[in-house]
Design an enzyme around this catalytic site. Structure first.
Site, PDB file in Angstrom:
ATOM      1  N   TYR A  54       0.853  -1.204  -0.299  1.00  0.00           N
ATOM      2  CA  TYR A  54       0.006  -0.108   0.283  1.00  0.00           C
ATOM      3  C   TYR A  54       1.026   1.073  -0.320  1.00  0.00           C
ATOM      4  CZ  TYR A  54      -3.138   3.156   1.385  1.00  0.00           C
ATOM      5  OH  TYR A  54      -4.100   4.497   1.933  1.00  0.00           O
TER       6      TYR A  54
ATOM      7  N   ASP B  65      -1.184  -7.702   6.407  1.00  0.00           N
ATOM      8  CA  ASP B  65      -2.054  -6.365   6.877  1.00  0.00           C
ATOM      9  C   ASP B  65      -3.248  -7.134   5.430  1.00  0.00           C
ATOM     10  OD1 ASP B  65      -3.592  -3.994   4.856  1.00  0.00           O
ATOM     11  OD2 ASP B  65      -2.663  -2.894   4.717  1.00  0.00           O
TER      12      ASP B  65
ATOM     13  N   LYS C  79     -12.378   0.613   5.352  1.00  0.00           N
ATOM     14  CA  LYS C  79     -12.847   0.059   4.164  1.00  0.00           C
ATOM     15  C   LYS C  79     -13.797  -1.248   4.712  1.00  0.00           C
ATOM     16  CE  LYS C  79      -9.094   2.436   2.824  1.00  0.00           C
ATOM     17  NZ  LYS C  79      -7.421   1.580   2.586  1.00  0.00           N
TER      18      LYS C  79
HETATM   19  C1  LIG Z   1      -6.479   1.921   3.121  1.00  0.00           C
HETATM   20  C2  LIG Z   1      -5.649   0.997   3.130  1.00  0.00           C
HETATM   21  C3  LIG Z   1      -4.460   1.975   4.196  1.00  0.00           C
HETATM   22  C4  LIG Z   1      -4.540   2.935   5.054  1.00  0.00           C
HETATM   23  O1  LIG Z   1      -5.687   2.987   5.814  1.00  0.00           O
HETATM   24  P1  LIG Z   1      -5.952   4.147   5.998  1.00  0.00           P
HETATM   25  O2  LIG Z   1      -7.546   4.232   7.063  1.00  0.00           O
HETATM   26  O3  LIG Z   1      -6.920   5.249   4.986  1.00  0.00           O
HETATM   27  O4  LIG Z   1      -5.347   5.783   7.263  1.00  0.00           O
HETATM   28  C5  LIG Z   1      -3.872   0.700   4.544  1.00  0.00           C
HETATM   29  N1  LIG Z   1      -3.591  -0.671   3.945  1.00  0.00           N
HETATM   30  C6  LIG Z   1      -4.208  -0.961   3.120  1.00  0.00           C
HETATM   31  C7  LIG Z   1      -4.189  -1.656   1.732  1.00  0.00           C
HETATM   32  C8  LIG Z   1      -5.099   0.102   2.980  1.00  0.00           C
HETATM   33  O5  LIG Z   1      -5.991  -0.613   0.858  1.00  0.00           O
END
Ligand SMILES: *Cc1c(COP(=O)(O)O)cnc(C)c1O
Length: 389
Positions: free
Chosen positions: A110, A182, A207
């Site tokens: 990311y 992640d 998300k």
């Molecule tokens: C959006 C995202 C992040 C960061 O998250 P935020 O809530 O915007 O800080 C980290 N990892 C992945 C895979 C993401 O899609």
């Protein structure tokens, strides 16, 4: 801590785990405790600084209920909720790594995480080596005596690659590293990282976990000692989540399974449609048999999420024409909400890279990313069909 009723299936835990028993004043939905500070209760033995209840200390009722639900749904010993996905990622890494330490990280990360590893951590004396997450035989050569962490993503963005996740967890264990994944793109509905052997699971709860495109939040779930260590640093760095956002995230979580299963099924339908369309040159979706990582990932995933990417034969011009002609997808970054979103990553998530860097990352400028929402898949398919004509 995990709810004692932890034999319940995921859907049941999403609804009931972490909710107060008895309910607060009988309220079926957990109320918002919109209070920054709380009275000191001598009867509860509160005395020192760390016993005070204060939003930044991540120990107020909405934060604790949410953490208990997150631990139960991911199957971890403990959980922590944070002010954003990046707050979870940065605080976790900073709690595990200090000057002179080193980590191994998957090459396709990311954007925010990649920038943290290449711009910010080196200034603190923390080094990173990027590895091919699909080639475990190459990892040993990247190890150093100072390596402490192995960091991967469940599904990469925007080409939706899936590394050898089981090998990553066992490699970390064999070499005394903390394994971190992640799992934002996978969610606990589609992937069980703790069963695969990961120590810590991170999410951008912005998300799928929240699922309604209306808050920014993050989460960390896993081994209690590591979560506790990160909580103490979070108390000092200050990336805590406010009670109203906690309330929204707790509400969103209750429908996670319904949403993600719908989105995963819709994305597969659309990926198959696009793969068969004469205007489409390539489709990247790990649920397709044609995807290079499908066979390896199949045993670990119950579904492959709502994100897919594809290339049109007509290049950048055709891609921008599709964005303009599509009626339903909104032209916006992010993912996991009710609305289907369509972007061209070269002008959105990966706009910060030079054209040469994008080419090196195997990322065509004409690539389109579709993050499927909760609309009827038939309507999305018909809309893409008319926009491609
Ligand atoms: C959006 C995202 C992040 C960061 O998250 P935020 O809530 O915007 O800080 C980290 N990892 C992945 C895979 C993401 O899609």
């Amino acid at each position: 801590m995990v709810d004692s009723a932890s034999d319940d299936r995921l859907e049941t835990r999403l609804v009931h785990a972490g909710e107060p028993t008895p309910r607060a004043d009988g309220a079926v939905a957990m109320p918002v405790f919109q209070s920054s500070t709380f009275t000191i209760d001598r009867a509860r033995g509160e005395a020192g600084y760390h016993d005070l209840r204060y939003i930044r200390l991540n120990n107020t009722p909405n934060q604790l209920a949410l953490a208990a639900k997150l631990a139960a749904i991911e199957g971890g010993e403990a959980a922590l909720v944070t002010g954003s996905g990046m707050a979870a990622i940065s605080t976790t890494l900073l709690s595990l790594l200090g000057a002179g330490d080193h980590l191994l990280a998957q090459r396709e990360l990311y954007g925010g995480t990649h920038a943290l590893l290449t711009d910010n951590l080196p200034r603190l004396g923390i080094g990173a080596t990027f590895i091919d997450a699909g080639a475990p035989a190459s990892w040993k050569a990247a190890l150093r005596p100072t390596t402490r962490v192995l960091y991967v993503e469940a599904i990469s963005n925007p080409l939706l690659r899936i590394g050898d996740l089981a090998a990553a967890a066992s490699f970390a264990r064999a070499h005394g590293l903390v394994s971190i994944i992640d799992a934002t793109f996978a969610t606990p509905v589609n992937l069980r990282p703790i069963d695969l052997g990961f120590d810590l699971v991170l999410h951008s709860a912005t998300k799928y976990l929240n699922g309604h495109s209306d808050i920014v939040a993050g989460a960390l779930i896993g081994r209690a000692v590591l979560v506790e260590k990160t909580k103490h640093l979070l108390d000092h760095l200050g990336g805590s989540l406010d009670p109203h956002a906690c309330f929204l995230l707790q509400r969103g979580l209750k429908t996670l399974s319904l949403r993600v299963r719908h989105q995963s099924a819709s994305a597969l339908t659309l990926a198959r449609f696009l793969e068969a369309h004469p205007a489409v040159a390539a489709v990247h979706y790990p649920g397709l048999e044609s995807h290079p990582d499908h066979a390896r990932a199949r045993p670990w995933f119950s579904g492959f999420g709502g994100v897919l990417s594809f290339e049109l034969r007509g290049g950048v011009e055709a891609a921008d024409r599709l964005i303009a002609r599509a009626r339903l997808p909104l032209h916006a970054p992010s993912l996991g909400g009710p609305e289907t979103l369509l972007t061209r990553p070269a002008t959105a998530s990966h706009a910060g890279l030079t054209p040469e860097d994008r080419a090196r990352a195997g990322l065509p400028d004409a690539l389109l990313r579709l993050c499927v929402g909760l609309e009827a898949p038939e309507d999305l398919l018909a809309d893409l069909d008319q926009a491609l004509r």
